[in-house]
Design an enzyme around this catalytic site. Sequence first.
Site, short mmCIF file in Angstrom:
data_model
loop_
_atom_site.label_atom_id
_atom_site.label_comp_id
_atom_site.label_asym_id
_atom_site.label_seq_id
_atom_site.Cartn_x
_atom_site.Cartn_y
_atom_site.Cartn_z
CE LYS A 132 -3.30 -2.08 1.66
NZ LYS A 132 -5.14 -1.92 3.58
CE1 TYR A 136 -9.59 -2.55 0.86
CE2 TYR A 136 -8.89 -0.63 -1.26
CZ TYR A 136 -8.84 -2.16 -0.32
OH TYR A 136 -7.48 -1.97 0.70
CG ASN A 157 -3.70 -2.19 7.10
OD1 ASN A 157 -3.79 -1.84 5.54
ND2 ASN A 157 -5.11 -2.53 6.94
CG HIS A 216 -5.51 -6.28 -0.14
ND1 HIS A 216 -7.05 -6.34 0.51
CD2 HIS A 216 -5.82 -7.34 -1.39
CE1 HIS A 216 -6.61 -7.58 -0.12
NE2 HIS A 216 -6.55 -7.77 -0.98
CD GLU A 222 -8.81 -9.73 -3.22
OE1 GLU A 222 -7.81 -9.82 -2.94
OE2 GLU A 222 -9.68 -8.73 -2.63
P1 ADP Z 1 -7.91 -6.27 4.89
O1 ADP Z 1 -6.73 -5.37 4.92
O2 ADP Z 1 -7.75 -6.59 6.67
O3 ADP Z 1 -9.02 -7.25 5.84
P2 ADP Z 1 -10.99 -5.08 5.47
O4 ADP Z 1 -11.12 -6.34 4.20
O5 ADP Z 1 -11.71 -4.76 6.21
O6 ADP Z 1 -8.98 -5.65 6.20
O7 ADP Z 1 -10.53 -3.35 5.36
C1 ADP Z 1 -10.21 -2.65 3.73
C2 ADP Z 1 -9.22 -2.19 4.45
O8 ADP Z 1 -9.93 -0.67 4.29
C3 ADP Z 1 -8.33 -2.01 5.53
O9 ADP Z 1 -6.93 -3.05 5.35
C4 ADP Z 1 -7.63 -1.02 6.11
O10 ADP Z 1 -6.81 -0.17 5.32
C5 ADP Z 1 -9.22 0.18 6.16
N1 ADP Z 1 -9.87 -0.27 6.99
C6 ADP Z 1 -11.21 -1.40 7.51
N2 ADP Z 1 -11.27 -0.90 8.85
C7 ADP Z 1 -11.15 0.97 8.64
C8 ADP Z 1 -11.51 1.68 9.80
N3 ADP Z 1 -11.96 1.07 10.82
N4 ADP Z 1 -10.88 2.43 9.85
C9 ADP Z 1 -10.00 2.74 9.08
N5 ADP Z 1 -9.70 2.19 8.05
C10 ADP Z 1 -10.28 1.13 8.17
#
Ligand code: ADP
Length: 153
Positions: free
Chosen positions: A9, A49, A112, A115, A126
Site C-alpha cells: 500500500k 473495496y 496498514n 492488502h 483478486e
Molecule cells: P483487510 O485489509 O485486513 O482484509 P478489510 O477488508 O476489512 O481488512 O478492510 C480493507 C481496508 O480498509 C483495511 O486494510 C484498511 O486499510 C481499511 N479499513 C478497514 N477498517 C477500517 C477502519 N475501521 N478505519 C479505517 N480504515 C479501515
Amino acid sequence: MERTLVLIKPDSIQRGLIGEITKRFEKKGLKLVGMKMMHLSEAIILEHYAHLADKPFFKGVKNFMQSSPVIAQCWEGMEAVDAVRILVGITKARAADAGSIRGDLAMSFQCNAVHASDSLETAQREVKRFFKEDEIFDYEKTEYMHVYSEDEK
Ligand code: ADP
C-alpha cells in the site's frame, strides 16, 4: 498450489518498505509469479473495496489507496492464501501480532502496509482483477525442493 494477491500500500511505498515486505514473503518460501507497480483507478477501488462502500471510513481508504502507486504481487504456494494472511496480521495494525508485517511495520487501521486476499475464492477473483493472464508467470523454482517435502507435493 494456491495463488494469492498482495498489494503493497501507499504508506509502505512512502516509507521505503517494498523490499522489507517482499523479503518476508520470499523468505517464507512463497514463489513470486507476478509483480507490477500501478495507480489504482476509481473503478478498481470501487470493485476491490465494494464490501466497505457504506462505511464511514471508505472515502478515507479510497483517497489513501490513490495517494501514490501501489505494488501488486501474486504469490504462489501450498495454502498460500492462509500463509500470506498469517504473515500479514490483523487489519488493525497496532493490535497485530509482533512478527507479522502489520505488527512489526505499522500502527494504523487504515495505513496498514499491505492488502492480502482473505480466502481462496477472493484470491482467485483478486488475482484476475489486478493481473492479465500473460502477467502471471509459470516457471520452475528449484528452491521448492527445500521448502516442501516430497509427500506434500
Ligand atoms: P483487510 O485489509 O485486513 O482484509 P478489510 O477488508 O476489512 O481488512 O478492510 C480493507 C481496508 O480498509 C483495511 O486494510 C484498511 O486499510 C481499511 N479499513 C478497514 N477498517 C477500517 C477502519 N475501521 N478505519 C479505517 N480504515 C479501515
